[in-house]
Motif scaffolding. Structure first.
Motif, PDB file in Angstrom:
ATOM      1  N   ASN A 232       0.810  -1.215   0.000  1.00  0.00           N
ATOM      2  CA  ASN A 232       0.000   0.000   0.000  1.00  0.00           C
ATOM      3  C   ASN A 232       0.848   1.272   0.000  1.00  0.00           C
ATOM      4  N   PHE A 233       2.158   1.125   0.211  1.00  0.00           N
ATOM      5  CA  PHE A 233       3.045   2.285   0.189  1.00  0.00           C
ATOM      6  C   PHE A 233       3.156   2.836  -1.223  1.00  0.00           C
ATOM      7  N   SER A 234       3.442   4.119  -1.321  1.00  0.00           N
ATOM      8  CA  SER A 234       3.691   4.720  -2.634  1.00  0.00           C
ATOM      9  C   SER A 234       4.958   4.106  -3.227  1.00  0.00           C
ATOM     10  N   LYS A 235       5.068   4.190  -4.527  1.00  0.00           N
ATOM     11  CA  LYS A 235       6.200   3.576  -5.213  1.00  0.00           C
ATOM     12  C   LYS A 235       7.521   4.151  -4.735  1.00  0.00           C
ATOM     13  N   SER A 236       7.556   5.480  -4.522  1.00  0.00           N
ATOM     14  CA  SER A 236       8.808   6.116  -4.095  1.00  0.00           C
ATOM     15  C   SER A 236       9.244   5.607  -2.729  1.00  0.00           C
ATOM     16  N   VAL A 237       8.277   5.335  -1.837  1.00  0.00           N
ATOM     17  CA  VAL A 237       8.607   4.815  -0.513  1.00  0.00           C
ATOM     18  C   VAL A 237       9.064   3.361  -0.616  1.00  0.00           C
ATOM     19  N   GLU A 239      10.557   1.974  -3.082  1.00  0.00           N
ATOM     20  CA  GLU A 239      11.850   1.896  -3.749  1.00  0.00           C
ATOM     21  C   GLU A 239      12.960   2.605  -2.988  1.00  0.00           C
ATOM     22  N   SER A 240      12.613   3.241  -1.887  1.00  0.00           N
ATOM     23  CA  SER A 240      13.646   3.892  -1.081  1.00  0.00           C
ATOM     24  C   SER A 240      14.533   2.840  -0.433  1.00  0.00           C
ATOM     25  N   SER A 241      15.685   3.274   0.027  1.00  0.00           N
ATOM     26  CA  SER A 241      16.615   2.336   0.659  1.00  0.00           C
ATOM     27  C   SER A 241      15.975   1.636   1.850  1.00  0.00           C
ATOM     28  N   HIS A 242      15.268   2.423   2.674  1.00  0.00           N
ATOM     29  CA  HIS A 242      14.650   1.824   3.850  1.00  0.00           C
ATOM     30  C   HIS A 242      13.461   0.954   3.469  1.00  0.00           C
ATOM     31  N   GLY A 243      12.715   1.369   2.452  1.00  0.00           N
ATOM     32  CA  GLY A 243      11.620   0.544   1.965  1.00  0.00           C
ATOM     33  C   GLY A 243      12.118  -0.800   1.487  1.00  0.00           C
ATOM     34  N   GLN A 244      13.262  -0.793   0.800  1.00  0.00           N
ATOM     35  CA  GLN A 244      13.839  -2.044   0.318  1.00  0.00           C
ATOM     36  C   GLN A 244      14.343  -2.911   1.469  1.00  0.00           C
ATOM     37  N   GLU A 245      14.779  -2.253   2.547  1.00  0.00           N
ATOM     38  CA  GLU A 245      15.229  -3.008   3.717  1.00  0.00           C
ATOM     39  C   GLU A 245      14.056  -3.734   4.364  1.00  0.00           C
ATOM     40  N   VAL A 246      12.919  -3.052   4.473  1.00  0.00           N
ATOM     41  CA  VAL A 246      11.721  -3.691   5.015  1.00  0.00           C
ATOM     42  C   VAL A 246      11.298  -4.848   4.126  1.00  0.00           C
ATOM     43  N   LEU A 247      11.321  -4.627   2.811  1.00  0.00           N
ATOM     44  CA  LEU A 247      10.975  -5.683   1.855  1.00  0.00           C
ATOM     45  C   LEU A 247      11.872  -6.893   2.046  1.00  0.00           C
ATOM     46  N   LYS A 248      13.162  -6.646   2.162  1.00  0.00           N
ATOM     47  CA  LYS A 248      14.117  -7.747   2.336  1.00  0.00           C
ATOM     48  C   LYS A 248      13.850  -8.514   3.623  1.00  0.00           C
ATOM     49  N   MET A 249      13.473  -7.793   4.672  1.00  0.00           N
ATOM     50  CA  MET A 249      13.204  -8.426   5.963  1.00  0.00           C
ATOM     51  C   MET A 249      12.059  -9.418   5.880  1.00  0.00           C
ATOM     52  N   PHE A 250      10.907  -8.963   5.341  1.00  0.00           N
ATOM     53  CA  PHE A 250       9.775  -9.875   5.385  1.00  0.00           C
ATOM     54  C   PHE A 250       9.854 -10.945   4.300  1.00  0.00           C
ATOM     55  N   GLN A 251      10.542 -10.678   3.201  1.00  0.00           N
ATOM     56  CA  GLN A 251      10.738 -11.721   2.198  1.00  0.00           C
ATOM     57  C   GLN A 251      11.602 -12.849   2.756  1.00  0.00           C
ATOM     58  N   LYS A 252      12.619 -12.481   3.512  1.00  0.00           N
ATOM     59  CA  LYS A 252      13.489 -13.483   4.129  1.00  0.00           C
ATOM     60  C   LYS A 252      12.699 -14.343   5.105  1.00  0.00           C
ATOM     61  N   ILE A 253      11.836 -13.719   5.891  1.00  0.00           N
ATOM     62  CA  ILE A 253      11.042 -14.464   6.863  1.00  0.00           C
ATOM     63  C   ILE A 253      10.020 -15.337   6.169  1.00  0.00           C
ATOM     64  N   GLU A 254       9.408 -14.814   5.118  1.00  0.00           N
ATOM     65  CA  GLU A 254       8.416 -15.591   4.371  1.00  0.00           C
ATOM     66  C   GLU A 254       9.008 -16.897   3.863  1.00  0.00           C
ATOM     67  N   ARG A 255      10.273 -16.860   3.470  1.00  0.00           N
ATOM     68  CA  ARG A 255      10.907 -18.067   2.930  1.00  0.00           C
ATOM     69  C   ARG A 255      11.039 -19.168   3.967  1.00  0.00           C
ATOM     70  N   SER A 256      10.982 -18.820   5.245  1.00  0.00           N
ATOM     71  CA  SER A 256      11.185 -19.829   6.285  1.00  0.00           C
ATOM     72  C   SER A 256       9.883 -20.238   6.980  1.00  0.00           C
ATOM     73  N   LEU A 257       8.739 -19.799   6.426  1.00  0.00           N
ATOM     74  CA  LEU A 257       7.467 -20.128   7.046  1.00  0.00           C
ATOM     75  C   LEU A 257       6.984 -21.510   6.631  1.00  0.00           C
ATOM     76  N   VAL A 258       5.992 -22.011   7.370  1.00  0.00           N
ATOM     77  CA  VAL A 258       5.411 -23.321   7.078  1.00  0.00           C
ATOM     78  C   VAL A 258       4.902 -23.358   5.639  1.00  0.00           C
TER      79      VAL A 258
END
Length: 412
Positions: A232-237, A239-258
């Motif tokens: 739901n975030f705007s594209k600029s948010v 694609e920001s460095s911090h936005g990408q960090e959040v993306l990386k965090m939950f994608q990594k966790i998603e990979r280890s879920l049931v």
């Protein structure tokens, strides 16, 4: 369960993130941006202040700034987008509640700051949207604490809890403690909802990703909701460095879920033998995360041995992953607890490498158990491994693990 004080709740979590993740940019940019601080200081006993922030290269920068005789102070540097920062004066303690300490945001361009000795929390920053929004959020949170008499109900709950520890069979004490726990939970839920509303309302502002990360890392917002907020975030948010960090965090966790394929790993066991998770294909594997210093882990060892003895001959393998720091102490714990029944490997929890076993499976705290099926897919996460599965089973731990194993092996 511990609950933070009103002041600590508004300050502590942001500080814990500094040095781990730096807030950067309303928009991803390849070039660094300059900032300046033009400050006015009121006070006679402070000769310098310390500014700690994340620079353009995402490194922690520590800048000691002299206060001139007229009370002015200046600093400049490079950032990307915007950054979180701490300012310290003559602090009397390491507490974030110290009157000469404050958390802020710095934005590109000129940041005009007014700072008062022994009252850093009243800092004023001109034309800083991120800080204004953040202060607005925590002003509303402070109001919730105040209206609901937070300090009083926490004090009453703690008094009943202390008495309950002395007289655990006293039903009146337990009921009273539970009553105040419910009142506390009500306040906590109101605050969590306020933060969720903020994240949704300010989806075009990077500060919303900062609040989302705090809530996500504290397990107050689950993986699925984090993804929905991020989408739901705007594209600029995004694609920001911090936005990408959040993306990386939950994608990594998603990979280890049931339901997902378990990441393979290689380790050396306590006997010096190499092993890989993929070596056990065709068998169910239980990863047992523990440590010799972990009392709850030790309490669960008899039950784990019983599970192993019941199902090992049917094809269940155990791999113990220890969070011990010292190799010799680890081996002593294996011998003392009689855990040489199954494979044991050492995996220091301080290791920040993404390939460390506990990071691959997003495990913390311990004890934690992850069940992997004979095809290599994660089919269960229990206790400390369940912290990212807010709507899944696993919180009760061993009883649910036993139930799952019974279902699996009753079919064989």
């Amino acid at each position: 369960m511990k609950y933070l004080s009103k002041k600590t709740a508004g300050i502590l979590l942001p500080i814990l993130l500094i040095g781990f993740t730096i807030l950067l940019g309303f928009q991803q940019k390849d070039t660094e941006e300059y900032f300046e601080i033009e400050g006015t200081f009121i006070g006679k006993n402070t000769k310098e202040i310390i500014l700690i922030y994340g620079d353009a290269n995402q490194n922690t920068k520590i800048d000691t700034i002299a206060i001139q005789n007229n009370g002015s102070f200046k600093s400049k540097g490079t950032i990307k987008g915007f950054t979180s920062a701490n300012i310290k004066g003559n602090v009397k303690s390491n507490s974030v509640e110290d009157p000469n300490y404050v958390f802020i945001f710095i934005e590109p361009g000129i940041n005009k700051i007014k700072l008062e000795e022994n009252n850093f929390k009243s800092i004023k920053i001109s034309d800083n949207r991120s800080f204004k929004l953040y202060k607005k959020l925590y002003k509303s949170i402070d109001s919730i604490y105040s209206v609901n008499n937070w300090k009083a109900i926490v004090k009453q709950r703690n008094n009943y809890y202390a008495d309950h520890l002395v007289f655990p069979k006293n039903k009146m004490l337990k009921d009273s403690m539970d009553y105040f726990n419910l009142k506390i939970d009500k306040v906590v839920n109101l605050i969590n909802n306020k933060k969720r509303e903020f994240i949704t309302k300010y989806a075009k502002d990077l500060v919303s990703t900062f609040v989302l990360q705090m809530e996500f890392k504290s397990n107050r917002i689950g993986v699925k909701d984090t993804r929905n907020y991020f989408n739901n975030f705007s594209k600029s948010v995004q694609e920001s460095s911090h936005g990408q960090e959040v993306l990386k965090m939950f994608q990594k966790i998603e990979r280890s879920l049931v339901g997902n394929k378990a990441s393979d790993f290689e380790a050396t066991d306590y006997l010096g033998n190499k092993l890989q998770l993929s070596d056990f294909k065709g068998k169910h594997v239980l990863l047992d995360f523990w440590a010799g210093w972990c009392k709850p882990c030790k309490k669960n060892h008899p039950a784990m041995k019983a599970i192993y003895n019941q199902y090992h001959n049917k094809g269940l393998e155990f791999i113990g992953v220890s969070f011990d720091r010292d190799e010799e102490e680890w081996k002593e714990s294996i011998a003392l607890e009689n855990l040489d029944l199954w494979h044991q490997v050492l995996g220091d929890y301080r290791d920040s490498d993404e390939n460390a076993i506990h990071n691959k499976f997003n495990v913390m705290p311990i004890p934690a158990y992850i069940l992997i099926d004979d095809k290599g897919y994660i089919v269960g996460r229990y206790l400390g491994a369940d912290r990212y599965d807010g709507n899944e089973n696993g919180r009760d731990g061993i009883p649910e693990l036993k139930q799952k194993l019974q279902q699996i092996y009753s079919k064989s």
